[in-house]
Design an enzyme around this catalytic site. Structure first.
Site, PDB file in Angstrom:
ATOM      1  N   GLY A  77     -17.024  -5.640  20.753  1.00  0.00           N
ATOM      2  CA  GLY A  77     -16.579  -5.367  19.388  1.00  0.00           C
ATOM      3  C   GLY A  77     -16.358  -6.637  18.591  1.00  0.00           C
ATOM      4  O   GLY A  77     -16.733  -6.735  17.416  1.00  0.00           O
ATOM      5  N   GLU A  78     -15.749  -7.625  19.232  1.00  0.00           N
ATOM      6  CA  GLU A  78     -15.495  -8.896  18.557  1.00  0.00           C
ATOM      7  C   GLU A  78     -16.816  -9.647  18.304  1.00  0.00           C
ATOM      8  O   GLU A  78     -16.953 -10.336  17.294  1.00  0.00           O
ATOM      9  CB  GLU A  78     -14.545  -9.749  19.393  1.00  0.00           C
ATOM     10  N   PHE A  79     -17.756  -9.523  19.224  1.00  0.00           N
ATOM     11  CA  PHE A  79     -19.063 -10.136  19.020  1.00  0.00           C
ATOM     12  C   PHE A  79     -19.728  -9.566  17.774  1.00  0.00           C
ATOM     13  O   PHE A  79     -20.333 -10.299  16.967  1.00  0.00           O
ATOM     14  CB  PHE A  79     -19.947  -9.909  20.248  1.00  0.00           C
TER      15      PHE A  79
END
EC number: 2.4.99.12
Length: 436
Positions: A77-79
């Site tokens: 998700g952060e990527f």
């Protein structure tokens, strides 16, 4: 009233104790991972990816002629939030070197197969020695930290070396450890950042209790830029149009067992509707269990071999590979996003909303402010149980105008929140952080 020097001494003592507890946590975590790895696939990947880490890094890390950027993400998700920023940086300056690190296997496994990024690694466990060794090798000119995860030794070493450190797509809420009476150790980590780019005004208001306002910019969520890019450059997913066969389609993405249980009865009693389920976990055991719950189902890999359009015995397609979900929502009449019945909470609803489709999810969404905002603008609906789910879905399927209006509201929400990446890039350029 205590003199200032006594208060400072007490604060330092508290930080020292919390630092010892943090080190203890790291030891316990490392031991726990090794223990769990005896039966858990993700834990095995976590350990395997860190074997001979520094030796492998020295042998594979290469730099271009220009500046060096290091981005750290917790997981997938952060990527997805950091990716649009990196892409714009690379478009502006093809000569920059980009390296991405992950804590979680789920993000690493996706990113390492992304043709846009060649240097993808796990981050070694936090320690003073590891932080020094990693920074000695990478020698970044700027560091981007995405949303979550605060590793004490890495952050302190970045600050010590006076490397610009930006936090992007941050979210801050009152219940986080930074704002607790025992959060002094973590508050020290916040002081390591050069600038914060937060997703909403409430995050800035909260963070301003600890950090000067001029160091905080409300930029929005970079995921909006990412999902818009995917939607506007949409490519067909092989075999999906044949499966849908011009029927009404419900796409359920990132589902867990609790999500699938809510759909079981509805899918069985509505053979005229096509269902596409993309589970969050695609190990063999989970996929087998899901297939048992939905009698008229077929795995995507099987469908690609079979592909018999008009086969009325099949109304449920189970996606048994990764990387397609962000495009699958395009085929939906109605979308459902999983995770809303679990403690960890809701998965990415923006991927579904960008296509102008109504979004449905479970009741656990308090960590997702965008879920609240989508509900407020009528782009999304939260349900509590299977009975409510069936009532909502039947109501939508019987009312084309409501499907259209809710879908339009969802899409408008995404486009109205675009531009976060641009704000971050402008800050980097204005402050000449990547200028030689």
């Amino acid at each position: 009233m205590k003199p200032d020097f006594i208060i400072k001494k007490l604060d330092l003592s508290k930080i020292y104790v919390l630092s010892l507890l943090y080190d203890l946590f790291l030891v316990i975590y490392s031991f726990g991972i090794r223990l769990v790895s005896t039966w858990n696939k993700k834990a095995k990947l976590w350990l395997k990816g860190r074997e001979n880490f520094f030796e492998n890094l020295r042998n594979t890390y290469t730099v271009g002629p220009n500046k060096k950027v290091w981005m750290h993400c917790s997981s997938l998700g952060e990527f997805e939030q950091g990716r649009p920023v990196l892409k714009k940086l690379m478009e502006n300056d093809p000569g920059i070197s980009v390296v991405i690190t992950f804590f979680s296997p789920s993000g690493y496994e996706i990113a390492r197969n992304d043709k846009d990024f060649r240097q993808v690694y796990y981050m070694p466990m936090d320690s003073l020695l590891n932080a020094k060794k990693l920074l000695d090798i990478l020698k970044p000119d700027i560091v981007l930290w995405v949303k979550y995860e605060y590793w004490h030794y890495y952050l302190q070493e970045i600050k010590k070396r006076k490397i610009p450190l930006l936090l992007i797509s941050g979210v801050y809420q009152q219940n986080q450890v930074f704002f607790k009476w025992y959060g002094s150790f973590y508050r020290k980590m916040l002081e390591c950042f050069t600038h914060f780019f937060v997703q909403n005004v409430s995050s800035k208001d909260q963070l301003q209790k600890l950090i000067a306002g001029e160091k905080i910019t409300v930029s929005g969520d970079t995921r909006c830029d990412r999902v818009i890019n995917i939607a506007e450059n949409f490519t067909e997913v092989d075999g999906i149009a044949n499966f849908c066969a011009n029927k009404k389609v419900i796409v359920a993405g990132s589902t867990w067992e609790d999500d699938e249980a809510e759909w079981t009865h509805f899918v069985k009693t509505h053979p005229e509707i096509k269902f596409i389920i993309a589970p969050h976990e695609i190990d063999d055991e989970n996929l087998t269990d899901i297939k048992k719950e939905f009698p008229g189902s077929i795995f995507y890999s099987e469908w690609m071999e079979k592909q018999v359009p008009g086969d009325n015995t099949l109304n449920c397609l189970i996606i048994d590979n990764i990387g397609k979900l962000s495009r699958l929502y395009k085929y939906a009449t109605i979308t459902y996003v999983g995770g809303g019945f679990a403690y960890n909470g809701l998965h990415n609803i923006l991927e579904a909303a960008v296509y102008g489709k109504p979004v449905i999810f479970g009741p656990e969404y308090e960590k997702n402010f965008e879920a609240e905002e989508l509900i407020d603008c009528s782009g999304a609906i939260s349900i509590e149980n299977a009975l409510e789910l069936e009532k909502v879905v039947n109501g939508l399927l019987d009312n084309e105008e409501e499907i259209t209006s809710r879908g339009t509201a969802a899409k408008n929400y995404i486009y109205s929140n675009a531009g976060a990446s641009k704000k971050i890039i402008e800050y980097i350029q204005e402050n000449r952080l990547l200028i030689s």
